[in-house]
Structure formats: C-alpha cells, structure tokens
Design a protein around this motif. Structure first.
Motif, short mmCIF file in Angstrom:
data_model
loop_
_atom_site.label_atom_id
_atom_site.label_comp_id
_atom_site.label_asym_id
_atom_site.label_seq_id
_atom_site.Cartn_x
_atom_site.Cartn_y
_atom_site.Cartn_z
N VAL A 5 2.08 -20.94 -21.17
CA VAL A 5 2.91 -20.69 -22.33
C VAL A 5 2.59 -19.28 -22.83
CG1 VAL A 5 3.32 -21.38 -24.73
CG2 VAL A 5 3.03 -23.13 -22.96
N HIS A 6 3.62 -18.52 -23.12
CA HIS A 6 3.49 -17.15 -23.63
C HIS A 6 4.19 -17.10 -24.98
CE1 HIS A 6 2.48 -15.72 -19.54
NE2 HIS A 6 3.40 -16.61 -19.17
N VAL A 7 3.44 -16.82 -26.05
CA VAL A 7 4.03 -16.72 -27.38
C VAL A 7 3.69 -15.34 -27.96
CG1 VAL A 7 4.20 -17.72 -29.69
CG2 VAL A 7 3.70 -19.20 -27.73
N ALA B 53 0.20 -13.32 -37.51
CA ALA B 53 -0.74 -13.89 -36.54
C ALA B 53 -1.77 -12.83 -36.11
CB ALA B 53 0.01 -14.44 -35.33
N LYS B 54 -1.31 -11.62 -35.87
CA LYS B 54 -2.23 -10.54 -35.47
C LYS B 54 -3.24 -10.23 -36.58
CE LYS B 54 0.98 -8.26 -32.32
NZ LYS B 54 1.87 -7.10 -32.11
N ALA B 55 -2.76 -10.24 -37.83
CA ALA B 55 -3.66 -9.97 -38.96
C ALA B 55 -4.72 -11.05 -39.08
CB ALA B 55 -2.86 -9.86 -40.25
N ILE C 15 -5.39 -13.64 -25.51
CA ILE C 15 -4.43 -12.69 -26.06
C ILE C 15 -4.23 -11.60 -25.02
CG2 ILE C 15 -3.86 -11.14 -27.97
CD1 ILE C 15 -4.28 -14.16 -28.75
N ILE C 16 -3.03 -11.55 -24.47
CA ILE C 16 -2.71 -10.59 -23.42
C ILE C 16 -1.42 -9.86 -23.80
CG2 ILE C 16 -2.17 -10.30 -20.97
CD1 ILE C 16 -3.69 -13.00 -20.51
N GLU C 17 -1.53 -8.55 -23.93
CA GLU C 17 -0.39 -7.69 -24.25
C GLU C 17 0.42 -8.20 -25.44
OE1 GLU C 17 1.89 -6.93 -20.71
OE2 GLU C 17 0.14 -6.20 -19.62
#
Length: 177
Positions: free
Chosen positions: A53-55, A61-63, A33-35
């Motif tokens: 891949v950057h999603v 998703a954060k929760a 998890i980056i930025e």
C-alpha cells in the motif's frame, strides 16, 4: 492539559491521514516512509494477497512524523502503547471534547440495534473509516482510493467504509426539487 491524551490524539490524526489498520500503524517505522509516501504490506492480508500500500503523506501527516521523530524507544514513528489503551484514549478524548452525538450500532452480543453516544463506541477503526470516507466524498472513484486503503476493487468491506453522510443525502435530495 492532558499530555498523554495529546500524543494519542496526534496518533489518531495521523491514522486518519493514512487510513491503515491499527495493527499496521503500530509497526510503522521511518523506513516505511519512501519518497513522501508511507509504504507497507497490510498485516491482515499479507498471507493471502501481499500487496504494498502506498499512501502519499499530506502536510499534517508529515508534521506529525517530524514532531515524534526519535521519541519512540522502539524506533517506530510514534510512541504507541497498546491497541486497547489507544482505543480507550480515543473514547476519553471524545468525552473530554464533548463529542457525544448519538449513533446507531448493532450490539454484537444481542444482535439488536442500540443508540449510544459516539464517545462510548469510538475506536481506532474510526480513523480508517474517516480516511476512506473523506477521500470518497472528494474523489468518488474507488479505483483511486482502494489501493491506498488496501481494499480490492469491488470489495464489500470498502463499500461499508464509504458511508454516504447527511450532507451528501441532503444535496442529492435537493437536486430533485
């Protein structure tokens, strides 16, 4: 009521939010998890075409990442068991929720068309198809979606993922009334 299934449900929801293959999902750790984005090189295409891949992560998703932070003894984002037990859990969840609409599938052994309840044929790959299909319904531009799913532009595989659903077919047909 079903704590084990609740965890598997959460993992499936997360997978629907990022669209990765299960082989990549089980390897994700907090360092991926980056930025505010999940960043990974898809395992399946790493040897032939290593792209990152950057999603971007949505609120859900954060929760889920926050909910399971520090839970997995191996340091992964989620307490994942095995891909097969995950697939079995997905089927069980759908059965318990009464999600049993009939779908048409191709029997891999006989090559014949069959009608089966979706709860009998569901798997983790359904989350990947949901991700691509949902994005495509809202943003019908493969050049935006392909890099997030790890597909090449013009990929035949990508075309199979972006199913035109019943709602879209009705809308198109009504447009010629």
């Amino acid at each position: 009521a079903y704590p084990r299934l609740a965890v598997q449900r959460d993992i499936f929801i997360f997978q629907c939010c990022i669209g990765c293959r299960v082989s990549d999902l089980i390897r994700l750790t907090p360092t991926d998890i980056i930025e505010g984005e999940v960043n990974y090189i898809p395992h399946k295409t790493k040897a032939e075409n290593p792209i990152t891949v950057h999603v971007p992560l949505n609120k859900r998703a954060k929760a889920l990442i926050k909910k399971y932070k520090g839970v997995d003894k191996k340091g992964r984002l989620f307490p994942f068991l095995t891909p097969q037990s995950y697939n079995n859990s997905i089927k069980e969840i759908l059965r318990k929720c009464g999600v049993n609409r009939m779908v048409t599938i191709l029997n891999p052994a006989t090559g014949q068309e069959e009608k089966r309840p979706i709860c009998d044929v569901a798997s983790s790959h359904m989350a990947r198809r949901c991700f691509v299909g949902n994005l495509y319904k809202r943003w019908a531009d493969p050049s935006v979606i392909c890099p997030m799913s790890g597909h090449k532009q013009g990929s035949a595989a990508f075309t199979r993922y972006r199913e035109i659903d019943k709602e879209m077919r009705i809308k198109v047909v009504k447009s010629i009334e």
